[in-house]
Design an enzyme around this catalytic site. Sequence first.
Site, mmCIF file in Angstrom:
data_model
loop_
_atom_site.group_PDB
_atom_site.id
_atom_site.type_symbol
_atom_site.label_atom_id
_atom_site.label_comp_id
_atom_site.label_asym_id
_atom_site.label_seq_id
_atom_site.Cartn_x
_atom_site.Cartn_y
_atom_site.Cartn_z
ATOM 1 C CE LYS A 218 -2.179 -0.888 3.832
ATOM 2 N NZ LYS A 218 -1.366 -2.078 4.201
ATOM 3 N NE ARG B 245 -4.277 1.203 12.086
ATOM 4 C CZ ARG B 245 -3.306 0.592 11.428
ATOM 5 N NH1 ARG B 245 -3.460 -0.682 11.104
ATOM 6 N NH2 ARG B 245 -2.192 1.209 11.097
ATOM 7 N NE ARG C 175 9.453 -4.917 5.540
ATOM 8 C CZ ARG C 175 8.303 -4.335 5.878
ATOM 9 N NH1 ARG C 175 7.558 -3.784 4.939
ATOM 10 N NH2 ARG C 175 7.903 -4.288 7.133
ATOM 11 N NE ARG D 6 9.618 -2.227 11.433
ATOM 12 C CZ ARG D 6 8.360 -1.910 11.148
ATOM 13 N NH1 ARG D 6 8.094 -1.202 10.067
ATOM 14 N NH2 ARG D 6 7.369 -2.299 11.913
ATOM 15 N NE ARG E 133 3.520 -5.964 11.629
ATOM 16 C CZ ARG E 133 4.558 -5.632 10.864
ATOM 17 N NH1 ARG E 133 5.725 -6.242 11.024
ATOM 18 N NH2 ARG E 133 4.439 -4.708 9.936
#
Length: 216
Positions: free
Chosen positions: A13, A88, A127, A161, A172
């Site tokens: 997104k 959300r 990542r 991260r 998540r």
Amino acid sequence: MRFILLGPPGAGKGTQAQRLVAKHGIPQLSTGDMLRAAVAAGTEVGKRAKAVMDAGKLVSDEIVNAIVSERLDEPDCRNGFILDGYPRTLVQADATTKMLAEKNMPLDCVIEFRVDDDVLVERISGRYTCGNCGTGYHDTFLKPQVEGVCDKCGGREFNRRPDDNPETVRTRLQAYYKETSPLLGYYYAKGLLKQVDGMAEIDDVTEQIEAILADL
């Protein structure tokens, strides 16, 4: 154009929103950015949000809705906006519908990024970024041209991260499906829901989105 981007973390997104901002000149509105801006500006609602965050608590729907409403009143939103990461929940969706109706700013569409969970886990957990300039890389999809050396600045320190690991990513995703996926039915019932294949190449996803917007 006024629309919402919906999809789980890692669906792409943010990447697509940046392209849409550049092409159409409308702002991308994310709750995190709006909260930080309101706190920094010291607005009344920003002060309320800061007090809550300083106390280590979650900012309430009421405060988030007020910050979004405040941001929508700014001049750069007159020609449209992209809502990313908001609403959300169904409660926030109802508040958004009411808020936009009061401002005479009805949504044109809601674009859902359809994705495969296993691919998302691989995308996110792979990542990492250059510790010097922040350029992003991936273990599989986007490696530096020279292993261990940043293409952009030549740096040799890289960061990941701590929450970009398979277990946390799946947690998540579960939270997304529990809280946010009901919005798909909500907006489908309103005739606003459109879908793109989030598993496609980045340029292909951009073309799918542009085709949707062209039909509005």
